[in-house]
Design a protein around this motif. Structure first.
Motif, PDB file in Angstrom:
ATOM      1  N   GLY A 164      45.511  54.488  33.950  1.00  0.00           N
ATOM      2  CA  GLY A 164      45.242  54.286  35.372  1.00  0.00           C
ATOM      3  C   GLY A 164      44.123  53.285  35.597  1.00  0.00           C
ATOM      4  O   GLY A 164      44.205  52.430  36.490  1.00  0.00           O
ATOM      5  N   ARG A 165      43.067  53.378  34.785  1.00  0.00           N
ATOM      6  CA  ARG A 165      41.957  52.420  34.899  1.00  0.00           C
ATOM      7  C   ARG A 165      42.436  51.008  34.598  1.00  0.00           C
ATOM      8  O   ARG A 165      42.102  50.058  35.309  1.00  0.00           O
ATOM      9  N   GLU A 181      43.802  45.619  36.517  1.00  0.00           N
ATOM     10  CA  GLU A 181      44.775  44.536  36.633  1.00  0.00           C
ATOM     11  C   GLU A 181      45.103  44.254  38.104  1.00  0.00           C
ATOM     12  O   GLU A 181      45.208  43.096  38.514  1.00  0.00           O
ATOM     13  N   GLN A 182      45.258  45.310  38.900  1.00  0.00           N
ATOM     14  CA  GLN A 182      45.545  45.131  40.326  1.00  0.00           C
ATOM     15  C   GLN A 182      44.394  44.430  41.043  1.00  0.00           C
ATOM     16  O   GLN A 182      44.606  43.569  41.891  1.00  0.00           O
ATOM     17  N   ILE A 187      42.035  39.473  43.426  1.00  0.00           N
ATOM     18  CA  ILE A 187      41.037  38.391  43.377  1.00  0.00           C
ATOM     19  C   ILE A 187      41.731  37.055  43.135  1.00  0.00           C
ATOM     20  O   ILE A 187      41.378  36.043  43.760  1.00  0.00           O
ATOM     21  N   ALA A 188      42.724  37.038  42.254  1.00  0.00           N
ATOM     22  CA  ALA A 188      43.453  35.798  41.968  1.00  0.00           C
ATOM     23  C   ALA A 188      44.121  35.272  43.230  1.00  0.00           C
ATOM     24  O   ALA A 188      44.073  34.066  43.519  1.00  0.00           O
ATOM     25  N   THR A 205      40.029  35.030  35.909  1.00  0.00           N
ATOM     26  CA  THR A 205      40.514  36.416  36.035  1.00  0.00           C
ATOM     27  C   THR A 205      41.016  37.010  34.725  1.00  0.00           C
ATOM     28  O   THR A 205      41.095  38.224  34.588  1.00  0.00           O
ATOM     29  N   GLY A 206      41.387  36.145  33.782  1.00  0.00           N
ATOM     30  CA  GLY A 206      41.945  36.640  32.530  1.00  0.00           C
ATOM     31  C   GLY A 206      43.412  37.023  32.641  1.00  0.00           C
ATOM     32  O   GLY A 206      43.993  37.558  31.700  1.00  0.00           O
ATOM     33  N   LEU A 207      44.006  36.760  33.813  1.00  0.00           N
ATOM     34  CA  LEU A 207      45.428  37.049  33.986  1.00  0.00           C
ATOM     35  C   LEU A 207      46.268  35.995  33.274  1.00  0.00           C
ATOM     36  O   LEU A 207      45.839  34.858  33.106  1.00  0.00           O
ATOM     37  N   ALA A 208      47.471  36.367  32.891  1.00  0.00           N
ATOM     38  CA  ALA A 208      48.393  35.438  32.247  1.00  0.00           C
ATOM     39  C   ALA A 208      48.804  34.365  33.258  1.00  0.00           C
ATOM     40  O   ALA A 208      48.922  34.647  34.453  1.00  0.00           O
TER      41      ALA A 208
END
Length: 123
Positions: A81-82, A87-88, A93-94, A111-114
């Motif tokens: 959940g964390r 990620e959400q 933010i992205a 953000t470190g997102l793909a």
């Protein structure tokens, strides 16, 4: 391991097995054996055992295993959940960064997102 029930019940009925020996035997069986639900195995064994002391020991161990399993499941659920929450939030933010005109490459780095996820957030 269910095929061992009858043999274990007979062994315990002989009365030669003390609590320490029983715990050692069960520890070995549960670590070396391949049972999907060790607590159910112990509980079934306890119900077939006539010796009150052994029955109580078996039920206590079964209860402990169930509580440990629940605690592990809860911890795993909380961790998952964390991670999903983080990620959400990164996705939120992205999207805000993209709306402010930041390039997708910069958003990806910050953000470190793909890159694929950032690209989807643009649309």
């Amino acid at each position: 391991m269910l095929e061992l029930h009858e043999q274990l019940v007979r062994l315990l009925a002989l009365g030669y097995t003390g609590n320490a020996q029983l715990k050692t035997l069960l520890n070995y069986l549960l670590q070396a054996g391949h049972t999907a639900d060790p607590a159910a195995f112990l509980q079934a064994l306890a119900h077939r055992t006539k010796d009150h002391q052994h029955k109580e020991t078996l039920m206590n161990i079964a209860q402990y295993l169930r509580e440990e399993g629940m605690a592990q499941g809860l911890n795993q659920g909380l961790s998952q959940g964390r991670a999903e929450g983080i990620e959400q939030e990164a996705l939120r933010i992205a999207k805000a960064m993209l709306e402010k005109g930041l390039p997708p490459e910069t958003v990806t780095q910050l953000t470190g997102l793909a890159p694929e996820i950032v690209e989807q957030a643009r649309h």
